[in-house]
Design a protein around this motif. Structure first.
Motif, PDB file in Angstrom:
ATOM      1  N   LEU A 117      43.638  33.097  44.248  1.00 33.40           N
ATOM      2  CA  LEU A 117      42.839  34.324  44.199  1.00 33.40           C
ATOM      3  C   LEU A 117      41.397  33.993  43.859  1.00 33.40           C
ATOM      4  CD1 LEU A 117      45.257  36.685  42.291  1.00 33.40           C
ATOM      5  CD2 LEU A 117      44.294  37.110  44.556  1.00 33.40           C
ATOM      6  N   VAL A 165      47.205  46.425  50.472  1.00 34.05           N
ATOM      7  CA  VAL A 165      46.663  45.187  49.902  1.00 34.05           C
ATOM      8  C   VAL A 165      45.381  45.532  49.150  1.00 34.05           C
ATOM      9  CG1 VAL A 165      45.634  42.935  50.441  1.00 34.05           C
ATOM     10  CG2 VAL A 165      47.547  43.795  51.827  1.00 34.05           C
ATOM     11  N   GLY A 166      45.299  45.168  47.877  1.00 31.39           N
ATOM     12  CA  GLY A 166      44.062  45.399  47.110  1.00 31.39           C
ATOM     13  C   GLY A 166      43.791  46.878  46.929  1.00 31.39           C
ATOM     14  N   GLY A 201      43.005  48.574  44.456  1.00 30.93           N
ATOM     15  CA  GLY A 201      41.981  48.944  43.481  1.00 30.93           C
ATOM     16  C   GLY A 201      42.562  49.916  42.462  1.00 30.93           C
ATOM     17  N   GLU A 255      47.813  44.631  43.797  1.00 27.25           N
ATOM     18  CA  GLU A 255      46.493  44.566  43.160  1.00 27.25           C
ATOM     19  C   GLU A 255      46.537  43.593  41.982  1.00 27.25           C
ATOM     20  OE1 GLU A 255      43.254  45.801  43.863  1.00 27.25           O
ATOM     21  OE2 GLU A 255      43.133  44.245  42.347  1.00 27.25           O
ATOM     22  N   PRO A 256      45.836  42.474  42.096  1.00 28.36           N
ATOM     23  CA  PRO A 256      45.834  41.520  40.979  1.00 28.36           C
ATOM     24  C   PRO A 256      44.913  41.912  39.829  1.00 28.36           C
ATOM     25  CG  PRO A 256      44.774  40.573  42.938  1.00 28.36           C
ATOM     26  CD  PRO A 256      45.200  41.946  43.305  1.00 28.36           C
ATOM     27  N   TYR A 257      43.986  42.848  40.067  1.00 29.89           N
ATOM     28  CA  TYR A 257      43.024  43.237  39.011  1.00 29.89           C
ATOM     29  C   TYR A 257      43.704  44.254  38.088  1.00 29.89           C
ATOM     30  CZ  TYR A 257      38.739  45.075  36.907  1.00 29.89           C
ATOM     31  OH  TYR A 257      37.782  45.490  36.020  1.00 29.89           O
ATOM     32  N   ASP A 303      48.449  37.883  44.566  1.00 35.54           N
ATOM     33  CA  ASP A 303      47.968  37.744  45.942  1.00 35.54           C
ATOM     34  C   ASP A 303      48.980  38.378  46.917  1.00 35.54           C
ATOM     35  OD1 ASP A 303      47.018  36.904  48.377  1.00 35.54           O
ATOM     36  OD2 ASP A 303      47.280  34.760  47.985  1.00 35.54           O
ATOM     37  N   ALA A 304      48.500  39.302  47.741  1.00 40.87           N
ATOM     38  CA  ALA A 304      49.388  39.971  48.691  1.00 40.87           C
ATOM     39  C   ALA A 304      50.048  38.987  49.655  1.00 40.87           C
ATOM     40  CB  ALA A 304      48.596  41.014  49.472  1.00 40.87           C
ATOM     41  N   LEU A 326      41.903  48.206  52.591  1.00 40.27           N
ATOM     42  CA  LEU A 326      40.765  49.127  52.555  1.00 40.27           C
ATOM     43  C   LEU A 326      39.645  48.539  51.706  1.00 40.27           C
ATOM     44  CD1 LEU A 326      42.845  52.413  52.117  1.00 40.27           C
ATOM     45  CD2 LEU A 326      42.274  51.148  54.207  1.00 40.27           C
ATOM     46  N   PHE A 327      38.539  48.302  52.323  1.00 38.01           N
ATOM     47  CA  PHE A 327      37.352  47.766  51.677  1.00 38.01           C
ATOM     48  C   PHE A 327      37.660  46.469  50.928  1.00 38.01           C
ATOM     49  CE2 PHE A 327      36.904  52.110  52.695  1.00 38.01           C
ATOM     50  CZ  PHE A 327      35.678  52.137  53.333  1.00 38.01           C
ATOM     51  N   ASP A 340      37.226  42.639  49.607  1.00 35.82           N
ATOM     52  CA  ASP A 340      36.025  41.909  49.171  1.00 35.82           C
ATOM     53  C   ASP A 340      35.438  41.227  50.402  1.00 35.82           C
ATOM     54  OD1 ASP A 340      36.420  42.499  46.395  1.00 35.82           O
ATOM     55  OD2 ASP A 340      38.045  41.029  46.386  1.00 35.82           O
ATOM     56  N   PHE A 377      40.328  38.065  53.064  1.00 40.65           N
ATOM     57  CA  PHE A 377      41.768  38.302  53.238  1.00 40.65           C
ATOM     58  C   PHE A 377      42.159  38.206  54.705  1.00 40.65           C
ATOM     59  CE2 PHE A 377      45.749  40.432  53.730  1.00 40.65           C
ATOM     60  CZ  PHE A 377      46.484  39.863  52.695  1.00 40.65           C
ATOM     61  N   THR A 426      38.477  56.158  49.310  1.00 43.23           N
ATOM     62  CA  THR A 426      38.724  55.248  48.179  1.00 43.23           C
ATOM     63  C   THR A 426      37.449  55.161  47.339  1.00 43.23           C
ATOM     64  OG1 THR A 426      37.915  53.163  49.104  1.00 43.23           O
ATOM     65  CG2 THR A 426      40.130  53.862  49.776  1.00 43.23           C
ATOM     66  N   ARG A 427      37.599  54.568  46.179  1.00 44.36           N
ATOM     67  CA  ARG A 427      36.462  54.399  45.255  1.00 44.36           C
ATOM     68  C   ARG A 427      35.322  53.609  45.908  1.00 44.36           C
ATOM     69  NH1 ARG A 427      37.375  54.983  39.676  1.00 44.36           N
ATOM     70  NH2 ARG A 427      36.044  53.510  38.583  1.00 44.36           N
ATOM     71  N   TYR A 428      35.680  52.468  46.520  1.00 50.28           N
ATOM     72  CA  TYR A 428      34.640  51.624  47.115  1.00 50.28           C
ATOM     73  C   TYR A 428      33.981  52.319  48.289  1.00 50.28           C
ATOM     74  CZ  TYR A 428      34.862  47.518  44.259  1.00 50.28           C
ATOM     75  OH  TYR A 428      34.729  46.662  43.193  1.00 50.28           O
TER      76      TYR A 428
HETATM   77  C1  SAM Z   1      36.382  45.749  46.945  1.00 55.65           C
HETATM   78  S1  SAM Z   1      37.882  46.110  46.128  1.00 55.65           S
HETATM   79  C2  SAM Z   1      38.474  47.541  47.014  1.00 55.65           C
HETATM   80  C3  SAM Z   1      39.488  48.322  46.226  1.00 55.65           C
HETATM   81  C4  SAM Z   1      40.039  49.577  46.950  1.00 55.65           C
HETATM   82  N1  SAM Z   1      40.783  49.211  48.153  1.00 55.65           N
HETATM   83  C5  SAM Z   1      38.944  50.552  47.285  1.00 55.65           C
HETATM   84  O1  SAM Z   1      38.632  50.708  48.476  1.00 55.65           O
HETATM   85  O2  SAM Z   1      38.405  51.169  46.346  1.00 55.65           O
HETATM   86  C6  SAM Z   1      38.958  44.846  46.772  1.00 55.65           C
HETATM   87  C7  SAM Z   1      40.235  44.709  45.957  1.00 55.65           C
HETATM   88  O3  SAM Z   1      41.085  43.754  46.577  1.00 55.65           O
HETATM   89  C8  SAM Z   1      41.755  43.033  45.554  1.00 55.65           C
HETATM   90  N2  SAM Z   1      42.174  41.742  46.137  1.00 55.65           N
HETATM   91  C9  SAM Z   1      41.392  40.676  46.404  1.00 55.65           C
HETATM   92  N3  SAM Z   1      42.119  39.679  46.939  1.00 55.65           N
HETATM   93  C10 SAM Z   1      43.391  40.134  47.016  1.00 55.65           C
HETATM   94  C11 SAM Z   1      44.605  39.554  47.462  1.00 55.65           C
HETATM   95  N4  SAM Z   1      44.649  38.303  47.928  1.00 55.65           N
HETATM   96  N5  SAM Z   1      45.743  40.286  47.379  1.00 55.65           N
HETATM   97  C12 SAM Z   1      45.695  41.568  46.918  1.00 55.65           C
HETATM   98  N6  SAM Z   1      44.571  42.161  46.471  1.00 55.65           N
HETATM   99  C13 SAM Z   1      43.441  41.462  46.515  1.00 55.65           C
HETATM  100  C14 SAM Z   1      40.719  42.897  44.459  1.00 55.65           C
HETATM  101  O4  SAM Z   1      41.309  42.659  43.198  1.00 55.65           O
HETATM  102  C15 SAM Z   1      39.996  44.240  44.535  1.00 55.65           C
HETATM  103  O5  SAM Z   1      40.536  45.183  43.648  1.00 55.65           O
END
Ligand code: SAM
Length: 249
Positions: free
Chosen positions: A13, A65-66, A68, A89-91, A116-117, A135-136, A138, A150, A212-214
């Motif tokens: 990650l 996936v992710g 948030g 979600e790893p966070y 990690d998804a 969705l959104f 990194d 990803f 979503t938030r982002y």
């Molecule tokens: C930019 S945030 C977007 C969060 C949410 N989807 C939104 O749109 O508000 C990206 C999220 O992807 C998660 N993330 C990053 N790499 C990941 C992975 N390999 N597997 C699952 N989640 C992951 C991060 O922890 C982060 O919370």
């Protein structure tokens, strides 16, 4: 391109897992609810039947996936009680917010995986998911960090295996570089068909969209968002396509 000297692959990650300390009420909820909803690493060692992860065997399983803070996943789960939802979600602070939504809305159709998804996708049986959301993600905009995105050949292969024929993969982003990257990566493989006939098909969110938030942050900052929808092609059809275009694939 992989970054020199850094291990890559499932379980590696790049984002953060921990943020600020959780408020006591959220920490208590986290400690109480997470063990009941979590898919653990031990669960991944035995054959995983995703529908059996839920108390009332759902008609199908969707995975985000992710996720948030989980507002999208929680709203979709409330709208579709017959579907089982896996939030990845790893966070941990994001996960804590998702758990608050689960409790407030009394959702019984959500399970979570806090890593990690790719690890989870790899453990799912072939054709076991009906929908996938990314969705959104990194964006990792610097080209030397492209290996952290990803959307990658390895993760596309995992998604193609886990999604059943006809399943939808939604990917949204406010980063045009990531959008182009995603389209190129998926166009290079025959498992997915981009569902877009006109520009509005990717400029406008689908009818059942949950912001979503982002996405809201991006819009407040004046950035446009794109909404990509891909259909998992029928497996036999993908094989036929490969046979028909041997020089291309
Ligand atoms: C930019 S945030 C977007 C969060 C949410 N989807 C939104 O749109 O508000 C990206 C999220 O992807 C998660 N993330 C990053 N790499 C990941 C992975 N390999 N597997 C699952 N989640 C992951 C991060 O922890 C982060 O919370």
């Amino acid at each position: 391109m992989p970054e020199a000297g850094r291990p890559t692959g499932p379980g590696r990650l790049f984002g953060r897992r921990r943020g600020k300390k959780l408020r006591p009420a959220r920490q208590a909820l986290f400690e109480r609810l997470l063990p009941r909803l979590a898919i653990t690493h031990a669960d991944l060692t035995a054959p995983l039947q995703p529908r059996q992860l839920f108390p009332a065997c759902p008609t199908e399983v969707w995975l985000e996936v992710g996720c948030g803070a989980g507002e999208h996943l929680a709203t979709q789960a409330a709208r579709h009680p017959q579907v089982g939802f896996i939030a990845v979600e790893p966070y941990l602070a994001g996960l804590a917010r998702l758990l608050a939504h689960v409790q407030e809305r009394g959702l019984g159709n959500v399970r979570v995986f806090a890593d990690d998804a790719a690890l989870l996708l790899a453990a799912l049986p072939e054709a076991s998911l009906a929908r996938l959301f990314l969705l959104f993600p990194d964006p990792w905009p610097k080209s030397r960090h492209a290996g952290r995105r990803f959307v990658s050949p390895a993760n596309i292969a995992l998604a193609a295996r886990a999604l059943r024929d006809g399943a939808e993969w939604r990917i949204a982003t406010d980063d045009m570089g990531y959008c182009r990257w995603t389209l190129r990566q998926l166009a290079d493989r025959d498992a997915f068909l981009w569902l877009a006939d006109t520009a509005d098909d990717w400029r406008q969110p689908p009818a059942d969209w949950v912001p979503t938030r982002y996405e809201q942050k991006a819009r407040s900052a004046g950035r446009a968002c794109v909404y990509l929808r891909f259909r998992r092609r029928a497996r036999a059809c993908a094989g036929a396509l490969r046979d028909a275009r041997p020089g291309l694939l």
